[in-house]
Motif scaffolding. Structure first.
Motif, PDB file in Angstrom:
ATOM      1  N   SER A  18       0.795  -1.231   0.000  1.00  0.00           N
ATOM      2  CA  SER A  18       0.000   0.000   0.000  1.00  0.00           C
ATOM      3  C   SER A  18       0.826   1.278   0.000  1.00  0.00           C
ATOM      4  CB  SER A  18      -0.920   0.017   1.227  1.00  0.00           C
ATOM      5  OG  SER A  18      -0.169  -0.053   2.435  1.00  0.00           O
ATOM      6  N   ASP A  19       2.116   1.201   0.345  1.00  0.00           N
ATOM      7  CA  ASP A  19       2.877   2.432   0.553  1.00  0.00           C
ATOM      8  C   ASP A  19       3.853   2.757  -0.572  1.00  0.00           C
ATOM      9  OD1 ASP A  19       4.425   0.216   1.224  1.00  0.00           O
ATOM     10  OD2 ASP A  19       5.595   1.304   2.730  1.00  0.00           O
ATOM     11  N   LEU A  20       4.085   1.833  -1.488  1.00  0.00           N
ATOM     12  CA  LEU A  20       4.941   2.088  -2.649  1.00  0.00           C
ATOM     13  C   LEU A  20       4.211   1.573  -3.886  1.00  0.00           C
ATOM     14  CD1 LEU A  20       8.517   1.158  -1.349  1.00  0.00           C
ATOM     15  CD2 LEU A  20       7.580   3.447  -1.726  1.00  0.00           C
ATOM     16  N   PHE A  21       4.450   2.240  -5.018  1.00  0.00           N
ATOM     17  CA  PHE A  21       3.596   2.010  -6.179  1.00  0.00           C
ATOM     18  C   PHE A  21       4.035   0.945  -7.178  1.00  0.00           C
ATOM     19  CE2 PHE A  21       6.419   5.593  -7.179  1.00  0.00           C
ATOM     20  CZ  PHE A  21       7.011   5.164  -8.359  1.00  0.00           C
ATOM     21  N   PHE A 121       4.399   7.187 -10.973  1.00  0.00           N
ATOM     22  CA  PHE A 121       3.162   6.425 -11.106  1.00  0.00           C
ATOM     23  C   PHE A 121       2.074   6.978 -12.025  1.00  0.00           C
ATOM     24  CE2 PHE A 121       2.779   9.252  -7.430  1.00  0.00           C
ATOM     25  CZ  PHE A 121       1.599   9.925  -7.714  1.00  0.00           C
ATOM     26  N   PRO A 122       1.988   8.281 -12.344  1.00  0.00           N
ATOM     27  CA  PRO A 122       0.753   8.789 -12.962  1.00  0.00           C
ATOM     28  C   PRO A 122       0.358   8.119 -14.277  1.00  0.00           C
ATOM     29  CG  PRO A 122       2.031  10.611 -12.109  1.00  0.00           C
ATOM     30  CD  PRO A 122       2.912   9.404 -12.027  1.00  0.00           C
ATOM     31  N   ASP A 123       1.304   7.936 -15.180  1.00  0.00           N
ATOM     32  CA  ASP A 123       0.945   7.384 -16.482  1.00  0.00           C
ATOM     33  C   ASP A 123       0.470   5.941 -16.367  1.00  0.00           C
ATOM     34  OD1 ASP A 123       1.676   9.794 -17.684  1.00  0.00           O
ATOM     35  OD2 ASP A 123       3.759   9.167 -17.869  1.00  0.00           O
ATOM     36  N   ALA A 124       1.068   5.199 -15.451  1.00  0.00           N
ATOM     37  CA  ALA A 124       0.672   3.804 -15.276  1.00  0.00           C
ATOM     38  C   ALA A 124      -0.740   3.683 -14.722  1.00  0.00           C
ATOM     39  CB  ALA A 124       1.653   3.089 -14.351  1.00  0.00           C
ATOM     40  N   LEU A 125      -1.188   4.662 -13.952  1.00  0.00           N
ATOM     41  CA  LEU A 125      -2.545   4.612 -13.419  1.00  0.00           C
ATOM     42  C   LEU A 125      -3.573   4.643 -14.539  1.00  0.00           C
ATOM     43  CD1 LEU A 125      -2.249   7.033 -10.367  1.00  0.00           C
ATOM     44  CD2 LEU A 125      -2.121   4.532 -10.375  1.00  0.00           C
ATOM     45  N   SER A 126      -3.299   5.421 -15.570  1.00  0.00           N
ATOM     46  CA  SER A 126      -4.193   5.470 -16.726  1.00  0.00           C
ATOM     47  C   SER A 126      -4.018   4.255 -17.627  1.00  0.00           C
ATOM     48  CB  SER A 126      -3.936   6.738 -17.542  1.00  0.00           C
ATOM     49  OG  SER A 126      -4.174   7.894 -16.768  1.00  0.00           O
ATOM     50  N   ALA A 127      -2.803   3.740 -17.693  1.00  0.00           N
ATOM     51  CA  ALA A 127      -2.521   2.618 -18.593  1.00  0.00           C
ATOM     52  C   ALA A 127      -3.131   1.317 -18.089  1.00  0.00           C
ATOM     53  CB  ALA A 127      -1.020   2.449 -18.763  1.00  0.00           C
ATOM     54  N   GLY A 128      -3.270   1.154 -16.780  1.00  0.00           N
ATOM     55  CA  GLY A 128      -3.755  -0.108 -16.224  1.00  0.00           C
ATOM     56  C   GLY A 128      -5.125  -0.510 -16.737  1.00  0.00           C
ATOM     57  N   PRO A 129      -6.140   0.357 -16.619  1.00  0.00           N
ATOM     58  CA  PRO A 129      -7.455  -0.014 -17.150  1.00  0.00           C
ATOM     59  C   PRO A 129      -7.454  -0.202 -18.668  1.00  0.00           C
ATOM     60  CG  PRO A 129      -7.655   1.758 -15.552  1.00  0.00           C
ATOM     61  CD  PRO A 129      -6.200   1.586 -15.832  1.00  0.00           C
ATOM     62  N   ALA A 130      -6.639   0.582 -19.382  1.00  0.00           N
ATOM     63  CA  ALA A 130      -6.550   0.408 -20.832  1.00  0.00           C
ATOM     64  C   ALA A 130      -5.948  -0.947 -21.167  1.00  0.00           C
ATOM     65  CB  ALA A 130      -5.727   1.532 -21.450  1.00  0.00           C
ATOM     66  N   ASP A 183       0.741  16.882 -19.962  1.00  0.00           N
ATOM     67  CA  ASP A 183       0.951  16.534 -18.563  1.00  0.00           C
ATOM     68  C   ASP A 183       0.205  15.234 -18.277  1.00  0.00           C
ATOM     69  OD1 ASP A 183      -1.750  17.212 -18.324  1.00  0.00           O
ATOM     70  OD2 ASP A 183      -1.325  19.190 -17.482  1.00  0.00           O
ATOM     71  N   ARG A 184       0.262  14.769 -17.031  1.00  0.00           N
ATOM     72  CA  ARG A 184      -0.345  13.482 -16.662  1.00  0.00           C
ATOM     73  C   ARG A 184      -1.857  13.465 -16.895  1.00  0.00           C
ATOM     74  NH1 ARG A 184       1.492  13.520 -10.480  1.00  0.00           N
ATOM     75  NH2 ARG A 184       3.362  14.168 -11.618  1.00  0.00           N
ATOM     76  N   TYR A 185      -2.475  14.625 -16.752  1.00  0.00           N
ATOM     77  CA  TYR A 185      -3.936  14.706 -16.912  1.00  0.00           C
ATOM     78  C   TYR A 185      -4.310  14.598 -18.389  1.00  0.00           C
ATOM     79  CZ  TYR A 185      -2.851  16.558 -12.354  1.00  0.00           C
ATOM     80  OH  TYR A 185      -2.337  16.719 -11.088  1.00  0.00           O
ATOM     81  N   ALA A 186      -3.567  15.294 -19.224  1.00  0.00           N
ATOM     82  CA  ALA A 186      -3.815  15.208 -20.664  1.00  0.00           C
ATOM     83  C   ALA A 186      -3.512  13.805 -21.189  1.00  0.00           C
ATOM     84  CB  ALA A 186      -2.980  16.245 -21.404  1.00  0.00           C
ATOM     85  N   ALA A 205      -9.858   9.876 -10.030  1.00  0.00           N
ATOM     86  CA  ALA A 205      -8.998   9.705  -8.852  1.00  0.00           C
ATOM     87  C   ALA A 205      -7.897  10.758  -8.876  1.00  0.00           C
ATOM     88  CB  ALA A 205      -8.390   8.303  -8.833  1.00  0.00           C
ATOM     89  N   SER A 206      -7.271  10.949  -7.750  1.00  0.00           N
ATOM     90  CA  SER A 206      -6.178  11.899  -7.644  1.00  0.00           C
ATOM     91  C   SER A 206      -5.042  11.527  -8.585  1.00  0.00           C
ATOM     92  CB  SER A 206      -5.644  11.940  -6.208  1.00  0.00           C
ATOM     93  OG  SER A 206      -4.467  12.728  -6.143  1.00  0.00           O
ATOM     94  N   GLY A 207      -4.514  12.512  -9.291  1.00  0.00           N
ATOM     95  CA  GLY A 207      -3.329  12.300 -10.108  1.00  0.00           C
ATOM     96  C   GLY A 207      -2.048  12.595  -9.366  1.00  0.00           C
ATOM     97  N   MET A 208      -2.162  12.954  -8.088  1.00  0.00           N
ATOM     98  CA  MET A 208      -0.988  13.314  -7.290  1.00  0.00           C
ATOM     99  C   MET A 208      -0.555  12.199  -6.338  1.00  0.00           C
ATOM    100  SD  MET A 208      -0.306  16.221  -8.503  1.00  0.00           S
ATOM    101  CE  MET A 208       1.001  16.698  -7.379  1.00  0.00           C
ATOM    102  N   LYS A 209      -1.457  11.248  -6.090  1.00  0.00           N
ATOM    103  CA  LYS A 209      -1.138  10.096  -5.257  1.00  0.00           C
ATOM    104  C   LYS A 209      -1.689   8.859  -5.948  1.00  0.00           C
ATOM    105  CE  LYS A 209      -1.083  12.649  -0.899  1.00  0.00           C
ATOM    106  NZ  LYS A 209      -1.615  12.743   0.487  1.00  0.00           N
ATOM    107  N   PHE A 210      -1.131   7.698  -5.591  1.00  0.00           N
ATOM    108  CA  PHE A 210      -1.440   6.510  -6.382  1.00  0.00           C
ATOM    109  C   PHE A 210      -2.442   5.525  -5.784  1.00  0.00           C
ATOM    110  CE2 PHE A 210       2.119   5.340  -3.676  1.00  0.00           C
ATOM    111  CZ  PHE A 210       1.759   4.075  -3.222  1.00  0.00           C
ATOM    112  N   PRO A 211      -2.626   5.403  -4.466  1.00  0.00           N
ATOM    113  CA  PRO A 211      -3.367   4.235  -3.971  1.00  0.00           C
ATOM    114  C   PRO A 211      -4.802   4.120  -4.446  1.00  0.00           C
ATOM    115  CG  PRO A 211      -2.046   5.169  -2.211  1.00  0.00           C
ATOM    116  CD  PRO A 211      -2.023   6.155  -3.349  1.00  0.00           C
ATOM    117  N   ASP A 212      -5.565   5.210  -4.419  1.00  0.00           N
ATOM    118  CA  ASP A 212      -6.986   5.096  -4.753  1.00  0.00           C
ATOM    119  C   ASP A 212      -7.197   4.660  -6.186  1.00  0.00           C
ATOM    120  OD1 ASP A 212      -7.593   5.954  -2.177  1.00  0.00           O
ATOM    121  OD2 ASP A 212      -7.675   8.064  -2.761  1.00  0.00           O
TER     122      ASP A 212
END
Length: 217
Positions: A18-21, A121-130, A183-186, A205-212
């Motif tokens: 939970s503490d590292l991505f 972590f930001p780009d991977a958060l979007s890539a996972g569901p894709a 940027d990560r949002y775009a 979800a937040s683009g500044m932290k990864f857990p959620d």
């Protein structure tokens, strides 16, 4: 609980630190592949709330995938799961890059690969569901450079379709189809436009932290 409202309906559980991505980032398509929730745990042991949710959602005798080495999720968690009647399956490599490949192998030779920066972590958060929707895997670069393990995997799977998500990954693999915004949002919007033409649900979800975003994936 929202994704699995009926008890005992999960096909497996994917468990990540939970503490590292890094390890969890590659786990979203694995969770979707096995119809599993992605749950988070402290490294040292399984909290009662998480153990209780595993018992609620997963029939005894099924697999719980642990992402990363015993430094990420302690060996005591394997023992806890065995005591609860589950089969712990640990997917680990000597580095985060190798662990991502272990996860890709567990997906059963996916034919689509999403390369993302493994140092952030930001780009991977979007890539996972894709990756999940494309029945693909998430692999890592070391920022703007190729990680040694990843090109070796790609060389062994020359027919895989490759996407580079985010500026660093695009720089690391110029031969992949690029999905990178200013940027990560775009970048997240570009991924959504490329893979989700008519979604019935949108997760924010937040683009500044990864857990959620991991559990939401």
């Amino acid at each position: 609980e929202a994704g699995f409202p009926t008890d005992g309906t999960a096909g497996a559980v994917v468990l990540a630190r939970s503490d590292l991505f890094p390890d969890a980032l590659a786990g979203v398509p694995l969770a979707v592949r096995y119809d599993a929730p992605l749950l988070l745990s402290p490294s040292g042991g399984l909290p009662d709330a998480v153990a209780g949710e595993i018992q609620r959602v997963l029939p005894v005798g099924r697999q719980v995938f642990l992402l990363g080495s015993t430094a990420s999720l302690a060996a005591s968690i394997d023992a806890q799961l065995l005591d609860l009647g589950y089969i712990p399956v640990r997917l680990e490599g000597p580095t985060r890059y190798d662990t991502a490949i272990k996860i890709a192998n567990a997906l059963g030779n996916p034919h689509t690969v999403f390369e993302v920066d493994g140092t952030n972590f930001p780009d991977a958060l979007s890539a996972g569901p894709a990756a999940a929707i494309a029945q693909g895997a998430v692999l890592f670069t070391t920022g703007k450079s190729a990680a040694p393990a990843t090109p070796a995997y790609l060389a062994a799977h020359p027919d895989d379709v490759r996407y580079a998500v985010g500026g660093p990954a695009v720089a690391a693999d110029s031969g992949a189809s690029a999905l990178a915004g200013v940027d990560r949002y775009a970048t997240s919007v570009m991924v959504a436009q490329a893979f989700f033409n008519a979604p019935s649900v949108v997760g924010v979800a937040s683009g500044m932290k990864f857990p959620d975003a991991l559990s939401g994936g």
